[in-house]
Design a protein around this motif. Structure first.
Motif, PDB file in Angstrom:
ATOM      1  N   TYR A   9       0.840  -1.193   0.000  1.00 63.95           N
ATOM      2  CA  TYR A   9       0.000   0.000   0.000  1.00 63.95           C
ATOM      3  C   TYR A   9       0.877   1.245   0.000  1.00 63.95           C
ATOM      4  O   TYR A   9       2.049   1.225   0.409  1.00 63.95           O
ATOM      5  N   ALA A  10       0.299   2.297  -0.467  1.00 61.60           N
ATOM      6  CA  ALA A  10       0.929   3.612  -0.409  1.00 61.60           C
ATOM      7  C   ALA A  10      -0.136   4.607   0.015  1.00 61.60           C
ATOM      8  O   ALA A  10      -1.286   4.529  -0.422  1.00 61.60           O
TER       9      ALA A  10
ATOM     10  N   LYS B 168      -5.304   6.509  -0.091  1.00 61.28           N
ATOM     11  CA  LYS B 168      -4.615   5.249   0.168  1.00 61.28           C
ATOM     12  C   LYS B 168      -4.920   4.254  -0.935  1.00 61.28           C
ATOM     13  O   LYS B 168      -6.074   4.055  -1.304  1.00 61.28           O
ATOM     14  N   LEU B 169      -3.865   3.634  -1.454  1.00 63.86           N
ATOM     15  CA  LEU B 169      -3.981   2.645  -2.516  1.00 63.86           C
ATOM     16  C   LEU B 169      -3.459   1.312  -2.000  1.00 63.86           C
ATOM     17  O   LEU B 169      -2.325   1.222  -1.507  1.00 63.86           O
TER      18      LEU B 169
ATOM     19  N   GLY C 166       3.855   0.573   2.893  1.00 65.30           N
ATOM     20  CA  GLY C 166       3.908  -0.581   3.770  1.00 65.30           C
ATOM     21  C   GLY C 166       3.465  -1.829   3.034  1.00 65.30           C
ATOM     22  O   GLY C 166       3.182  -1.797   1.828  1.00 65.30           O
ATOM     23  N   LEU C 167       3.375  -2.913   3.766  1.00 62.19           N
ATOM     24  CA  LEU C 167       3.067  -4.194   3.138  1.00 62.19           C
ATOM     25  C   LEU C 167       2.380  -5.117   4.132  1.00 62.19           C
ATOM     26  O   LEU C 167       2.820  -5.249   5.280  1.00 62.19           O
ATOM     27  N   ASP C 168       1.291  -5.726   3.692  1.00 57.15           N
ATOM     28  CA  ASP C 168       0.656  -6.819   4.426  1.00 57.15           C
ATOM     29  C   ASP C 168       0.916  -8.106   3.655  1.00 57.15           C
ATOM     30  O   ASP C 168       0.815  -8.139   2.420  1.00 57.15           O
ATOM     31  N   VAL C 169       1.232  -9.169   4.389  1.00 58.48           N
ATOM     32  CA  VAL C 169       1.571 -10.451   3.760  1.00 58.48           C
ATOM     33  C   VAL C 169       0.720 -11.551   4.376  1.00 58.48           C
ATOM     34  O   VAL C 169       0.530 -11.600   5.596  1.00 58.48           O
ATOM     35  N   LYS C 170       0.193 -12.425   3.521  1.00 56.82           N
ATOM     36  CA  LYS C 170      -0.487 -13.637   3.968  1.00 56.82           C
ATOM     37  C   LYS C 170       0.238 -14.831   3.348  1.00 56.82           C
ATOM     38  O   LYS C 170       0.455 -14.866   2.134  1.00 56.82           O
ATOM     39  N   TYR C 171       0.588 -15.795   4.198  1.00 54.60           N
ATOM     40  CA  TYR C 171       1.311 -16.967   3.693  1.00 54.60           C
ATOM     41  C   TYR C 171       0.728 -18.232   4.316  1.00 54.60           C
ATOM     42  O   TYR C 171       0.645 -18.344   5.552  1.00 54.60           O
ATOM     43  N   GLY C 172       0.335 -19.169   3.461  1.00 59.20           N
ATOM     44  CA  GLY C 172      -0.144 -20.450   3.940  1.00 59.20           C
ATOM     45  C   GLY C 172       1.012 -21.352   4.288  1.00 59.20           C
ATOM     46  O   GLY C 172       1.678 -21.899   3.400  1.00 59.20           O
ATOM     47  N   ILE C 173       1.285 -21.501   5.583  1.00 62.32           N
ATOM     48  CA  ILE C 173       2.417 -22.312   6.025  1.00 62.32           C
ATOM     49  C   ILE C 173       2.237 -23.760   5.574  1.00 62.32           C
ATOM     50  O   ILE C 173       3.158 -24.410   5.106  1.00 62.32           O
ATOM     51  N   ASN C 174       1.027 -24.260   5.731  1.00 63.37           N
ATOM     52  CA  ASN C 174       0.636 -25.566   5.188  1.00 63.37           C
ATOM     53  C   ASN C 174      -0.849 -25.516   4.915  1.00 63.37           C
ATOM     54  O   ASN C 174      -1.453 -24.435   4.899  1.00 63.37           O
TER      55      ASN C 174
ATOM     56  N   LEU D 274       3.793  -4.975   7.933  1.00 62.84           N
ATOM     57  CA  LEU D 274       5.083  -4.328   8.059  1.00 62.84           C
ATOM     58  C   LEU D 274       4.905  -2.833   7.809  1.00 62.84           C
ATOM     59  O   LEU D 274       4.318  -2.431   6.807  1.00 62.84           O
ATOM     60  N   ILE D 275       5.405  -2.027   8.711  1.00 64.53           N
ATOM     61  CA  ILE D 275       5.211  -0.574   8.684  1.00 64.53           C
ATOM     62  C   ILE D 275       3.719  -0.269   8.570  1.00 64.53           C
ATOM     63  O   ILE D 275       3.240   0.274   7.573  1.00 64.53           O
ATOM     64  N   PRO D 276       2.938  -0.648   9.563  1.00 62.82           N
ATOM     65  CA  PRO D 276       1.483  -0.485   9.474  1.00 62.82           C
ATOM     66  C   PRO D 276       1.069   0.979   9.401  1.00 62.82           C
ATOM     67  O   PRO D 276       1.700   1.856   9.983  1.00 62.82           O
ATOM     68  N   ASP D 277      -0.020   1.203   8.677  1.00 59.86           N
ATOM     69  CA  ASP D 277      -0.585   2.549   8.552  1.00 59.86           C
ATOM     70  C   ASP D 277      -2.059   2.484   8.927  1.00 59.86           C
ATOM     71  O   ASP D 277      -2.841   1.802   8.270  1.00 59.86           O
ATOM     72  N   PHE D 278      -2.437   3.168  10.005  1.00 59.10           N
ATOM     73  CA  PHE D 278      -3.826   3.165  10.458  1.00 59.10           C
ATOM     74  C   PHE D 278      -4.433   4.567  10.327  1.00 59.10           C
ATOM     75  O   PHE D 278      -5.327   4.948  11.078  1.00 59.10           O
TER      76      PHE D 278
END
Length: 802
Positions: A237-238, A788-789, A256-264, A273-277
């Motif tokens: 996002y920016a 915000k994008l 900043g960046l939001d990440v979702k990862y399926g561990i299994n 990371l670097i959250p923006d509220f």
């Protein structure tokens, strides 16, 4: 008569059969998946098994669907996704309600729901809703919670046709969690709701008299040789914001960046990371004169999405993270000639990570961790030009771990631990809970409860506290009841990462209710309930108070809902919390409360809700009135506006105002008012873009008598002729948000927001409403304009592009 009897037998058999068997739908693999366009003309839909013969879920149970409003659903799958094609017949397609709304919200609209349970555990569903307007909603649900904050990326299309409406849906495997077995059977149910009548039908029968919805799923079989896809997505996002306050202006740009990862196949990692509220909604601030902290709803997306596991046990209150510093600098601590030049009211969060999921065997695991930065106040001495810094919140780590084992399709045992570690010798906190819910095989009776402990380390000392709660009850059939016991000792404290408004008490509580599950000539539903509790101090067994009440609520066949409640405290009460000093109490009078509410049919263009309340203290000229009126009007399917007015007036209320240096506790007699005006409106250009307006002004003046009181050791009050301080309050909170949002691609969004806010608290409680507004507008105003994008990137798509 004979024909009527035969028809009755047939319908009874259909209903009985629906109740006793679980339906099964056989899906098939396709090499050419259907195009998601709302037209069921693809080869993939040919020769498919059909889910049909829906039965009523509410207001009646098991009644077969009408032939002119029947529902038929087909399911196919390939290596990438599972697909649904539904034909929802309706002989009056032009009258189908289809009010536009933003995602995860329901207006006056017909909708269709897909309830999937890939683990087929009868307890945890993944829900996908498609509305006749084309709007989407999705949620995670279990017996105790339906979490619409969870969002997935999936595709759907709706077409209104001459005899109803058609839905096509594609749900990628990346939006689901399932095991890596060769042959799979999933839990499945479909829901269809008619907005005008509020009739709701399901494919597999649901017995509302006992158990939970998830236990009544049918099955989806025929799924073979599919593999969970790599569940990895990025949401960079920016944002850019312009702020103006009290003559000062600044620009703020962030990425900043939001990440979702399926561990299994079972577990997912979420990280911000670097959250923006910066575009987080305002809190509905109110004036709090009571002894307990005001609790506000979490507004930040990262903390509201996919947190169903972390809500167990009410031990995690995410607002603690990034809240006011624990040692927020008090100007009373200033030395001579010093002034505060910077005193942050909020702590910045550096990052946060959560891992959550559930195994095929029913074990749910949740891990959360967040880090907040070191926060300091800056103090300057203008005479010497020296500046000093005071640490108000050290670097801190917040963590939560939960293990939730489900079994027997209706029971669970959970372990929860929350921990706060602060750098150096600052306060650390730990809390642990063991929860249990045990339900019998017939889904009629249960035992549940919890055991919790807390441990606080501060100033070289350690303080441990304990909590215990258990209850037994019946939650099936027309008659339901519960009886329980709760104990909290004087040292139990979870407020570093949880929310708790009091301790040092024990109570016995119970409730009893009667309800109907089948409509009558007048009511679609009604319920009568009564409840009560008896409260004592835990530390010494001293009597505190009791609370009893009776409640009635109902909905008529014409969709008018209403209810009333009478409750009160019998005899005198000993309030150990209002004095705000340990072992002191205030002896108060008995009280009696009356309230009632009415809610009209929201499927109409015009509807409203109204609420009235009246409370008195027996033996005193002390009372409180409250009135609320909330009308709403739907100008079209795209444009709607609602207004809210709440007014409360309190007379001769007594409460704490101060504690003197010698330990004397001062009480005052006050008159109070609170008036809230709120407006919200939305214009949707489509289901993916729209303008929204929210406005709220809260005003609460409080005026004290010139005569104050001293709280005596026996809990009584006596006149204090020497205390003359003023405690009048005039409290205002003004917030306005105007936003435009556009979902330009699945999971991707552009949001433009203008925000206007004013806050004021002074002693001018004598002002009239109009003069108060004049006074408020003279205060510094905060203006904020932000853009915000957010762009959603799926690893599987990226791999295809590459």
């Amino acid at each position: 008569m004979k024909k009527v009897f035969i028809l009755f037998i047939v319908l009874s058999c259909v209903s009985l059969s629906a109740q006793e068997t679980k339906k099964n739908l056989i899906t098939k693999r396709v090499s050419n998946p259907p195009k998601i366009d709302g037209i069921l003309d693809d080869i993939a839909w040919e020769n498919c098994d059909i889910a049909k013969n829906f039965v009523m879920f509410r207001p009646s149970s098991g009644t077969p669907e009408n032939e002119n409003q029947k529902t038929e659903v087909k399911v196919v799958y390939d290596d990438e996704a599972i697909y649904f094609g539904a034909y929802l017949y309706d002989d009056k397609p032009n009258e189908i309600p289809k009010q536009f709304a933003n995602r995860d919200n329901f207006g006056a609209v017909d909708w269709f729901g897909i309830m999937l349970n890939p683990n087929n555990d009868s307890q945890n569903d993944t829900e996908f809703f498609i509305q006749a307007s084309g709007n989407q909603a999705d949620a995670k649900s279990n017996a105790f919670n339906e979490d619409f904050s969870w969002s997935a990326v999936w595709d759907s299309e709706v077409k209104i046709v001459e005899n109803g409406w058609i839905i096509e849906v594609k749900i990628p495997y990346s939006s689901l969690r399932f095991s890596n077995q060769e042959v799979q059977t999933w839990g499945l149910n479909f829901h269809r709701r008619f907005s005008k009548s509020r009739d709701q039908y399901t494919w597999n029968f649901i017995d509302r008299t006992k158990g939970v919805i998830q236990q009544y799923a049918g099955t989806l079989s025929g799924i073979k040789s599919i593999e969970p896809s790599t569940r990895l997505s990025f949401s960079p996002y920016a944002s850019s914001a312009f702020n103006s306050y009290d003559g000062e202006e600044d620009f703020d740009n962030s990425i900043g960046l939001d990440v979702k990862y399926g561990i299994n196949e079972s577990f997912t990692l979420d990280a911000t990371l670097i959250p923006d509220f910066g575009q987080t909604a305002f809190d509905d601030l109110v004036l709090n004169l009571g002894p307990f902290e005001q609790q506000y709803q979490e507004q930040r997306p990262f903390f509201t999405e996919g947190t169903e596991l972390f809500s167990k046990g009410n031990m995690f209150y995410s607002r603690r993270i990034g809240n006011t510093p624990i040692n927020y600098f008090d100007e009373e601590n200033l030395e001579e000639n010093e002034e505060v030049i910077d005193n942050p009211y909020k702590v910045n969060m550096l990052n946060a990570v959560k891992v959550s999921g559930r195994t095929k065997g029913g074990l749910g695991i949740g891990v959360f961790n967040a880090i907040t930065e070191k926060t300091e106040a800056k103090i300057k001495n203008p005479t010497t030009d020296e500046t000093r810094r005071v640490v108000t919140e050290p670097l801190a780590n917040y963590s939560v771990v939960i293990l939730d084992q489900q079994f027997n399709k209706n029971s669970s045992v959970s372990f929860i631990n929350t921990n706060v570690l602060r750098d150096g010798s600052a306060r650390d906190a730990n809390a642990t809970g063991l929860l249990y819910t045990l339900v019998n095989k017939k889904n009629t009776h249960y035992i549940d409860g919890s055991v919790k402990t807390s441990s606080i380390r501060e100033d070289g000392e350690k303080l441990n506290g304990y909590y215990f709660d258990t209850s037994i009850g019946k939650f099936a059939g027309k008659v339901q009841y519960e009886a329980g016991y709760r104990m909290v000792d004087e040292n139990f404290d979870i407020n570093d990462l949880g929310y708790q408004n009091r301790n040092d008490y024990q109570n016995v509580y119970g409730n009893f209710s009667f309800r109907i599950f089948e409509p009558t000539k007048t009511f679609n539903r009604y319920r009568i309930s009564t409840w009560g509790n008896l409260n004592y101090r835990k530390s010494d067994g001293a009597y505190m108070d009791n609370h009893v009440g009776i409640n009635f609520n109902a909905t008529t066949v014409k969709q008018l809902s209403f209810g009333t409640n009478i409750n009160g405290k019998i005899g005198k009460t000993n309030d150990y919390y209002e004095p705000r000093v340990e072992d002191r109490f205030y002896k108060d009078k008995p009280r009696l409360h009356f309230n009632g509410w009415i809610s009209t049919d929201f499927s109409k263009k015009f509807s409203f809700e109204t609420y009235v309340f009246y409370g008195i203290r027996i033996g005193e000229n002390r009372e409180y009135y409250e009135f609320e009126f909330s009308p709403r009007y739907r100008f079209s399917d795209k444009f709607n506006v609602s207004y809210g007015l709440n007014m409360g007036v309190g007379k001769n209320s007594k409460g704490w105002v101060n504690e003197l240096e010698d330990g004397t506790i001062i009480f005052g007699n006050r008159d109070s008012k609170n008036i809230t005006n709120s407006i919200s409106g939305r214009y949707n250009f489509s289901v993916k873009s729209g303008l929204a307006l929210t406005f709220r002004h809260y005003w609460s003046p409080v005026e004290y008598d010139s005569q104050y009181f001293t709280l005596n050791n026996n809990g009584s009050l006596s006149l204090n002729n020497s205390y003359t301080d003023s405690h009048d309050i005039n409290f205002n909170s003004w917030n306005l948000d105007l936003s435009y949002s556009w979902q330009f691609a699945p999971g991707s969004q552009l949001v433009a927001l203008y925000r206007n806010a004013i806050f004021n608290e002074d002693e001018n409680s004598y002002l009239s409403f109009n003069h108060n507004l004049t006074n408020l507008f003279e205060q510094p105003k905060q203006h904020n304009l932000s853009l915000k994008l957010i762009y959603y990137l799926d690893y599987n798509k990226i791999k295809t592009w590459l």
